[in-house]
Scaffold this motif. Sequence first.
Motif, PDB file in Angstrom:
ATOM      1  N   ASN A  18      51.135  27.371 127.191  1.00 25.34           N
ATOM      2  CA  ASN A  18      52.077  26.259 127.374  1.00 25.34           C
ATOM      3  C   ASN A  18      53.405  26.750 127.929  1.00 25.34           C
ATOM      4  O   ASN A  18      53.965  26.153 128.842  1.00 25.34           O
ATOM      5  CB  ASN A  18      52.298  25.519 126.047  1.00 25.34           C
ATOM      6  N   GLN A  19      53.919  27.846 127.369  1.00 27.30           N
ATOM      7  CA  GLN A  19      55.218  28.360 127.813  1.00 27.30           C
ATOM      8  C   GLN A  19      55.158  28.893 129.234  1.00 27.30           C
ATOM      9  O   GLN A  19      56.056  28.627 130.036  1.00 27.30           O
ATOM     10  CB  GLN A  19      55.695  29.465 126.871  1.00 27.30           C
ATOM     11  N   THR A  20      54.116  29.638 129.557  1.00 31.35           N
ATOM     12  CA  THR A  20      54.041  30.203 130.907  1.00 31.35           C
ATOM     13  C   THR A  20      53.725  29.138 131.942  1.00 31.35           C
ATOM     14  O   THR A  20      54.171  29.236 133.077  1.00 31.35           O
ATOM     15  CB  THR A  20      53.024  31.354 130.998  1.00 31.35           C
ATOM     16  N   TYR A  21      52.976  28.090 131.562  1.00 33.64           N
ATOM     17  CA  TYR A  21      52.695  27.017 132.518  1.00 33.64           C
ATOM     18  C   TYR A  21      53.984  26.301 132.896  1.00 33.64           C
ATOM     19  O   TYR A  21      54.182  25.941 134.061  1.00 33.64           O
ATOM     20  CB  TYR A  21      51.692  26.011 131.958  1.00 33.64           C
ATOM     21  N   LYS A  28      50.663  30.187 139.167  1.00 28.59           N
ATOM     22  CA  LYS A  28      50.748  30.711 140.536  1.00 28.59           C
ATOM     23  C   LYS A  28      49.394  30.870 141.223  1.00 28.59           C
ATOM     24  O   LYS A  28      49.296  31.521 142.248  1.00 28.59           O
ATOM     25  CB  LYS A  28      51.522  32.033 140.563  1.00 28.59           C
ATOM     26  N   TRP A  29      48.341  30.283 140.661  1.00 31.81           N
ATOM     27  CA  TRP A  29      47.055  30.305 141.351  1.00 31.81           C
ATOM     28  C   TRP A  29      47.128  29.346 142.527  1.00 31.81           C
ATOM     29  O   TRP A  29      47.810  28.335 142.487  1.00 31.81           O
ATOM     30  CB  TRP A  29      45.923  29.874 140.429  1.00 31.81           C
ATOM     31  N   GLU A  30      46.393  29.650 143.561  1.00 32.14           N
ATOM     32  CA  GLU A  30      46.382  28.784 144.736  1.00 32.14           C
ATOM     33  C   GLU A  30      45.146  27.898 144.780  1.00 32.14           C
ATOM     34  O   GLU A  30      44.968  27.132 145.720  1.00 32.14           O
ATOM     35  CB  GLU A  30      46.461  29.637 146.000  1.00 32.14           C
ATOM     36  N   ILE A  32      42.262  25.315 142.462  1.00 28.87           N
ATOM     37  CA  ILE A  32      42.164  24.412 141.317  1.00 28.87           C
ATOM     38  C   ILE A  32      41.161  24.932 140.285  1.00 28.87           C
ATOM     39  O   ILE A  32      41.189  24.537 139.118  1.00 28.87           O
ATOM     40  CB  ILE A  32      41.806  22.979 141.794  1.00 28.87           C
ATOM     41  N   SER A  33      40.279  25.824 140.691  1.00 25.47           N
ATOM     42  CA  SER A  33      39.171  26.265 139.831  1.00 25.47           C
ATOM     43  C   SER A  33      39.591  26.822 138.473  1.00 25.47           C
ATOM     44  O   SER A  33      39.027  26.405 137.452  1.00 25.47           O
ATOM     45  CB  SER A  33      38.303  27.286 140.567  1.00 25.47           C
ATOM     46  N   PRO A  34      40.537  27.763 138.391  1.00 22.55           N
ATOM     47  CA  PRO A  34      40.917  28.267 137.068  1.00 22.55           C
ATOM     48  C   PRO A  34      41.448  27.171 136.140  1.00 22.55           C
ATOM     49  O   PRO A  34      41.170  27.175 134.947  1.00 22.55           O
ATOM     50  CB  PRO A  34      42.000  29.313 137.363  1.00 22.55           C
ATOM     51  N   THR A  35      42.166  26.226 136.716  1.00 23.53           N
ATOM     52  CA  THR A  35      42.695  25.114 135.925  1.00 23.53           C
ATOM     53  C   THR A  35      41.551  24.305 135.321  1.00 23.53           C
ATOM     54  O   THR A  35      41.593  23.929 134.148  1.00 23.53           O
ATOM     55  CB  THR A  35      43.580  24.212 136.801  1.00 23.53           C
ATOM     56  N   LEU A  36      40.533  24.044 136.119  1.00 21.09           N
ATOM     57  CA  LEU A  36      39.385  23.276 135.628  1.00 21.09           C
ATOM     58  C   LEU A  36      38.636  24.032 134.537  1.00 21.09           C
ATOM     59  O   LEU A  36      38.178  23.430 133.555  1.00 21.09           O
ATOM     60  CB  LEU A  36      38.455  22.934 136.790  1.00 21.09           C
ATOM     61  N   THR A  77      49.282  22.445 147.852  1.00 25.15           N
ATOM     62  CA  THR A  77      50.510  23.192 148.161  1.00 25.15           C
ATOM     63  C   THR A  77      50.243  24.610 148.667  1.00 25.15           C
ATOM     64  O   THR A  77      51.175  25.308 149.049  1.00 25.15           O
ATOM     65  CB  THR A  77      51.393  23.289 146.908  1.00 25.15           C
ATOM     66  N   SER A  78      49.004  25.031 148.664  1.00 27.39           N
ATOM     67  CA  SER A  78      48.669  26.392 149.082  1.00 27.39           C
ATOM     68  C   SER A  78      48.767  26.542 150.597  1.00 27.39           C
ATOM     69  O   SER A  78      48.332  25.676 151.357  1.00 27.39           O
ATOM     70  CB  SER A  78      47.244  26.743 148.639  1.00 27.39           C
ATOM     71  N   LYS A  79      49.323  27.662 151.037  1.00 24.08           N
ATOM     72  CA  LYS A  79      49.377  27.958 152.464  1.00 24.08           C
ATOM     73  C   LYS A  79      47.982  28.270 153.002  1.00 24.08           C
ATOM     74  O   LYS A  79      47.724  28.148 154.190  1.00 24.08           O
ATOM     75  CB  LYS A  79      50.326  29.128 152.722  1.00 24.08           C
ATOM     76  N   LYS A  80      47.092  28.651 152.121  1.00 22.74           N
ATOM     77  CA  LYS A  80      45.747  29.027 152.545  1.00 22.74           C
ATOM     78  C   LYS A  80      44.889  27.834 152.937  1.00 22.74           C
ATOM     79  O   LYS A  80      43.863  28.001 153.582  1.00 22.74           O
ATOM     80  CB  LYS A  80      45.070  29.824 151.436  1.00 22.74           C
ATOM     81  N   ILE A  81      45.314  26.637 152.577  1.00 22.23           N
ATOM     82  CA  ILE A  81      44.525  25.452 152.909  1.00 22.23           C
ATOM     83  C   ILE A  81      44.400  25.283 154.429  1.00 22.23           C
ATOM     84  O   ILE A  81      43.412  24.761 154.914  1.00 22.23           O
ATOM     85  CB  ILE A  81      45.093  24.183 152.232  1.00 22.23           C
ATOM     86  N   LYS A  82      45.393  25.790 155.169  1.00 21.89           N
ATOM     87  CA  LYS A  82      45.339  25.725 156.626  1.00 21.89           C
ATOM     88  C   LYS A  82      44.808  27.024 157.229  1.00 21.89           C
ATOM     89  O   LYS A  82      44.123  27.000 158.233  1.00 21.89           O
ATOM     90  CB  LYS A  82      46.713  25.403 157.190  1.00 21.89           C
TER      91      LYS A  82
END
Length: 89
Positions: A18-21, A28-30, A32-36, A77-82
């Motif tokens: 909670n605190q680090t989020y 700082k992950w780019e 969605i997978s780890p969040t899921l 928001t990831s730059k890698k999406i492009k």
Amino acid sequence: MNTEEIEKSILRGLSFLNQTYDKYPNWKWETISPTLLILECLNQIKTPESSTLASKLVKLVLTQKKSNWTFNYWLNTSKKIKKLPYPDD
């Protein structure tokens, strides 16, 4: 390790997450997978701390959905999406 020690460890871990989020949204992950994956784990824990974190993560996930309810591997928001395009799921 007894049940009480395990429960204390889980609560300390949830407090840390909670605190680090709050400081580093999506840690700082780019993608969605780890969040899921974390959300899936939180479904097994029923505490106020887990509910707080799950609410934050659900809000993030919902910001990533497209109009037809698809999701991309990369966060919007990831730059890698492009740079490394990946089709929606």
